[in-house]
Design a protein around this motif. Structure first.
Motif, short mmCIF file in Angstrom:
data_model
loop_
_atom_site.label_atom_id
_atom_site.label_comp_id
_atom_site.label_asym_id
_atom_site.label_seq_id
_atom_site.Cartn_x
_atom_site.Cartn_y
_atom_site.Cartn_z
N SER A 210 -7.43 11.91 -1.99
CA SER A 210 -6.25 12.77 -2.09
C SER A 210 -5.30 12.52 -0.93
O SER A 210 -5.72 12.47 0.22
CB SER A 210 -6.68 14.23 -2.08
N THR A 211 -4.05 12.37 -1.27
CA THR A 211 -3.01 12.34 -0.24
C THR A 211 -2.13 13.58 -0.39
O THR A 211 -0.96 13.58 -0.05
CB THR A 211 -2.15 11.07 -0.34
N ARG B 275 0.98 4.12 -2.80
CA ARG B 275 1.40 5.46 -2.46
C ARG B 275 2.91 5.39 -2.27
O ARG B 275 3.41 4.49 -1.60
CB ARG B 275 0.72 5.95 -1.18
N SER C 65 -8.85 5.79 -5.95
CA SER C 65 -7.84 6.62 -6.60
C SER C 65 -8.17 8.10 -6.51
O SER C 65 -7.31 8.94 -6.69
CB SER C 65 -7.67 6.19 -8.06
N ARG D 207 -8.99 2.19 -1.15
CA ARG D 207 -7.91 2.52 -2.10
C ARG D 207 -8.44 3.32 -3.28
O ARG D 207 -7.98 3.17 -4.40
CB ARG D 207 -7.19 1.26 -2.57
N HIS E 121 3.81 10.64 -3.98
CA HIS E 121 2.68 11.19 -3.24
C HIS E 121 3.07 12.11 -2.10
O HIS E 121 2.21 12.70 -1.46
CB HIS E 121 1.82 10.04 -2.71
N TRP F 148 -6.57 6.04 3.33
CA TRP F 148 -6.71 5.71 1.91
C TRP F 148 -7.10 4.24 1.73
O TRP F 148 -8.00 3.91 0.98
CB TRP F 148 -5.41 6.03 1.18
N ASP G 39 0.83 -1.20 0.00
CA ASP G 39 0.00 0.00 0.00
C ASP G 39 0.87 1.25 0.00
O ASP G 39 0.47 2.29 -0.52
CB ASP G 39 -0.91 0.03 1.24
N LEU G 40 2.04 1.16 0.61
CA LEU G 40 2.94 2.30 0.73
C LEU G 40 4.36 1.85 0.48
O LEU G 40 4.78 0.80 0.96
CB LEU G 40 2.85 2.90 2.15
N GLU H 11 -2.45 8.78 7.09
CA GLU H 11 -3.01 9.15 5.78
C GLU H 11 -3.19 7.92 4.90
O GLU H 11 -4.22 7.75 4.25
CB GLU H 11 -2.10 10.16 5.07
N VAL H 12 -2.17 7.09 4.85
CA VAL H 12 -2.24 5.90 3.99
C VAL H 12 -3.28 4.91 4.53
O VAL H 12 -4.03 4.31 3.76
CB VAL H 12 -0.85 5.25 3.84
N VAL I 262 6.20 7.56 -1.04
CA VAL I 262 6.65 8.74 -0.31
C VAL I 262 8.17 8.73 -0.31
O VAL I 262 8.80 7.74 0.09
CB VAL I 262 6.10 8.74 1.13
#
Length: 153
Positions: free
Chosen positions: A139-140, A85, A136, A134, A107, A129, A41-42, A125-126, A87
């Motif tokens: 907003s992140t 996502r 799309s 999930r 992101h 989401w 996911d991240l 935040e994730v 980062v």
């Protein structure tokens, strides 16, 4: 050192993590997990890694996901495996680096040294989401403003 700090923080707040020693390995691990039905996911992507830098690894992950969606294979076609996502993790928060992060569709970013409260904020935040399915459209964009070490964002 930063990998150990991040891993420890993530585990103490209840998240699993996988560590890669270079960008190519990060991409390969993403593909391996996605093919097994467990896409990340991240991705916390260090920008300065050997073999393949974080920008190229991010682009490779997104190209891989886009290719799977275009092929329309099973769960990919149903949109269940949206791109993760991503980062950026970086000590360099100059405008040009932040712009390159944005241009490769990352992101957000977190600056080194890693501060627990910033990483927890990203994870919240994730998690939202993911809880929102999930989507799309979720907003992140706040991930760009969470790290106040770069004040003009």
């Amino acid at each position: 050192m930063n990998q150990k700090v991040i891993t420890k923080i993530l585990h103490t707040i209840g998240f699993r993590s996988t560590v890669a020693s270079n960008g190519k390995e990060a991409f390969d691990k993403y593909v391996e997990e996605a093919e097994a039905g467990r896409p990340f996911d991240l991705v916390l992507m260090d920008l300065q890694m050997p073999v393949m830098d974080g920008f190229m690894a991010t682009r490779s992950i997104f190209e891989y996901v886009a290719g799977k969606v275009a092929e329309g294979e099973g769960e990919w076609a149903e949109g269940l495996f949206l791109r993760p996502r991503v980062v950026a993790v970086t000590a360099d928060v100059m405008q040009s680096v932040i712009q390159e992060c944005k241009s490769c569709k990352m992101h957000g970013f977190i600056s080194k040294p890693i501060r627990r409260e910033k990483l927890v904020g990203i994870m919240e935040e994730v998690a939202t989401w993911v809880a929102e399915g999930r989507n799309s459209a979720y907003s992140t964009s706040s991930l760009w403003s969470m790290d106040t070490s770069y004040s003009s964002m």
